[in-house]
Design a protein around this motif. Structure first.
Motif, PDB file in Angstrom:
ATOM      1  N   TYR A 103      -1.285   3.711 -19.122  1.00  0.00           N
ATOM      2  CA  TYR A 103       0.318   3.792 -18.893  1.00  0.00           C
ATOM      3  C   TYR A 103       0.557   4.765 -20.070  1.00  0.00           C
ATOM      4  O   TYR A 103       1.298   5.849 -19.932  1.00  0.00           O
ATOM      5  CB  TYR A 103       1.200   2.518 -18.794  1.00  0.00           C
ATOM      6  N   ALA A 106      -0.922   8.266 -19.727  1.00  0.00           N
ATOM      7  CA  ALA A 106      -0.434   9.001 -18.591  1.00  0.00           C
ATOM      8  C   ALA A 106       0.931   9.548 -18.716  1.00  0.00           C
ATOM      9  O   ALA A 106       1.368  10.774 -18.354  1.00  0.00           O
ATOM     10  CB  ALA A 106      -0.588   8.035 -17.172  1.00  0.00           C
ATOM     11  N   THR A 107       1.916   8.833 -19.539  1.00  0.00           N
ATOM     12  CA  THR A 107       3.294   9.184 -19.591  1.00  0.00           C
ATOM     13  C   THR A 107       3.315  10.062 -20.740  1.00  0.00           C
ATOM     14  O   THR A 107       4.184  10.915 -20.734  1.00  0.00           O
ATOM     15  CB  THR A 107       4.292   7.788 -19.954  1.00  0.00           C
ATOM     16  N   THR A 108       2.449  10.037 -21.709  1.00  0.00           N
ATOM     17  CA  THR A 108       2.171  11.197 -22.686  1.00  0.00           C
ATOM     18  C   THR A 108       2.023  12.386 -22.026  1.00  0.00           C
ATOM     19  O   THR A 108       2.915  13.393 -22.313  1.00  0.00           O
ATOM     20  CB  THR A 108       1.383  10.819 -23.656  1.00  0.00           C
ATOM     21  N   LEU A 109       1.168  12.581 -21.277  1.00  0.00           N
ATOM     22  CA  LEU A 109       0.858  13.818 -20.463  1.00  0.00           C
ATOM     23  C   LEU A 109       1.913  14.121 -19.510  1.00  0.00           C
ATOM     24  O   LEU A 109       2.339  15.224 -19.340  1.00  0.00           O
ATOM     25  CB  LEU A 109      -0.438  13.907 -19.442  1.00  0.00           C
ATOM     26  N   GLY A 110       2.360  13.354 -18.822  1.00  0.00           N
ATOM     27  CA  GLY A 110       3.569  13.556 -17.964  1.00  0.00           C
ATOM     28  C   GLY A 110       4.802  13.871 -18.509  1.00  0.00           C
ATOM     29  O   GLY A 110       5.511  14.886 -18.164  1.00  0.00           O
ATOM     30  N   TYR A 111       5.037  13.493 -19.742  1.00  0.00           N
ATOM     31  CA  TYR A 111       6.096  13.849 -20.629  1.00  0.00           C
ATOM     32  C   TYR A 111       5.956  15.239 -21.153  1.00  0.00           C
ATOM     33  O   TYR A 111       7.134  16.238 -20.915  1.00  0.00           O
ATOM     34  CB  TYR A 111       6.217  12.991 -21.738  1.00  0.00           C
ATOM     35  N   VAL A 113       4.337  17.618 -19.604  1.00  0.00           N
ATOM     36  CA  VAL A 113       4.591  18.668 -18.276  1.00  0.00           C
ATOM     37  C   VAL A 113       6.104  18.546 -18.041  1.00  0.00           C
ATOM     38  O   VAL A 113       6.733  19.572 -17.774  1.00  0.00           O
ATOM     39  CB  VAL A 113       3.707  17.946 -17.028  1.00  0.00           C
ATOM     40  N   VAL A 114       6.847  17.252 -17.991  1.00  0.00           N
ATOM     41  CA  VAL A 114       8.277  17.475 -17.575  1.00  0.00           C
ATOM     42  C   VAL A 114       9.031  18.237 -18.667  1.00  0.00           C
ATOM     43  O   VAL A 114       9.796  18.919 -18.209  1.00  0.00           O
ATOM     44  CB  VAL A 114       8.631  15.950 -17.516  1.00  0.00           C
ATOM     45  N   SER A 178       3.846   8.811 -28.578  1.00  0.00           N
ATOM     46  CA  SER A 178       3.756   9.919 -27.853  1.00  0.00           C
ATOM     47  C   SER A 178       4.879  10.975 -27.926  1.00  0.00           C
ATOM     48  O   SER A 178       4.616  12.258 -27.841  1.00  0.00           O
ATOM     49  CB  SER A 178       3.859   9.154 -26.213  1.00  0.00           C
TER      50      SER A 178
END
Ligand SMILES: [Zn+2]
Ligand SMILES: [Zn+2]
Length: 270
Positions: A103, A106-111, A113-114, A178
């Motif tokens: 988690y 994944a949320t680091t990468l998602g953050y 991109v967002v 992150s």
């Protein structure tokens, strides 16, 4: 509500110093290595080899850039203090074990991109006529880039970028480290993207420095920060055989009648 002055001082001082050290450290590296060390041979490294900022404009970039980082650091420091004292509730977590490694990564990468996407839209918004003429033109007076121009913006724009960058941290649980890594990456690569030095990254998602340098030459295209995907999705990546300029708003250029027979392909940035 009593104020914990020592903690407030540490939060403000730490956040302001971190931004200024990263900005001046990376900018000084490129400045000394290329603009001083290889000044006599710009053809071999500079994206725009015949154009340099005047000393006055370069000083203006350093002061604007430093002032904005102090302002951004001040706001960040206040937020850190409010969170540390429990005055501000956020879903930010501090132990990886709270959500697990998968988690957290994944949320680091998602953050990343967002935030890159949000900053694309903020930047594009500042390229509408009103906001461009009142605020964003201050960044675009640098028609050739220089490492110190990365954060040389109107403070209103800096605060808009910062709001976009912090917003996800108030909605989705993100690890504190992150957030620090992603925001540091954004600042460091912003300086590199403004270096004016012809550089391509070994990181496959990171556009080359020519991508943002062209934004300063052609104005209303290439609005992305690091990823080029949002420009490709919205058709705002610079196209060959299109006419761009300070007065050509909209992000897609104008048909160039001299080359009417050629297809409007995207420029390839590698
Ligand atoms: Zn711009
Ligand atoms: Zn720029």
């Amino acid at each position: 509500m009593s104020i914990d002055w020592p903690l407030l001082g540490i939060c403000l001082g730490g956040a302001i110093a971190a931004g200024l050290v990263m900005y001046h450290g990376v900018a000084a590296y490129y400045h000394l290595r290329y603009y001083v060390g290889r000044r006599d041979d710009p053809q071999s490294w500079k994206i725009q080899p015949t154009r340099f900022l005047s000393p006055k404009l370069r000083r203006s970039a350093v002061w604007m850039g430093s002032g904005n980082l102090a302002l951004g650091g001040f706001v960040t420091g206040l937020l850190i203090y409010a969170i540390a004292k429990g005055h501000l509730q956020t879903p930010i977590f501090f132990q990886v074990s709270d959500y697990g490694w998968i988690y957290t990564i994944a949320t680091t990468l998602g953050y990343f991109v967002v935030v890159d996407g949000l900053n694309y839209y903020v930047h594009r918004l500042f390229h509408t006529k009103f906001l461009f003429r009142h605020f964003h033109r201050h960044h675009h007076k640098f028609t050739t880039t220089n490492p110190y121009t990365a954060t040389a913006l109107h403070p209103v724009e800096l605060l808009a970028q910062q709001t976009a960058s912090f917003l996800p941290a108030f909605i989705v649980p993100l690890h504190a480290v992150s957030i620090g890594i992603v925001l540091s990456y954004i600042l460091i690569f912003n300086v590199i993207d403004h270096s004016g030095v012809r550089l391509s990254s070994s990181l496959p998602w990171q556009g080359p420095s020519t991508y943002h340098d062209d934004h300063h030459v052609y104005f209303h295209c290439n609005f992305g920060q690091h990823l080029m995907i949002f420009d490709k999705i919205h058709g705002t990546l610079r196209r060959k055989d299109r006419r761009y300029g300070a007065e050509v708003f909209g992000g897609k250029g104008e048909p160039n009648s001299e080359h009417a027979t050629t297809r409007d392909e995207f420029v390839e940035y590698r």
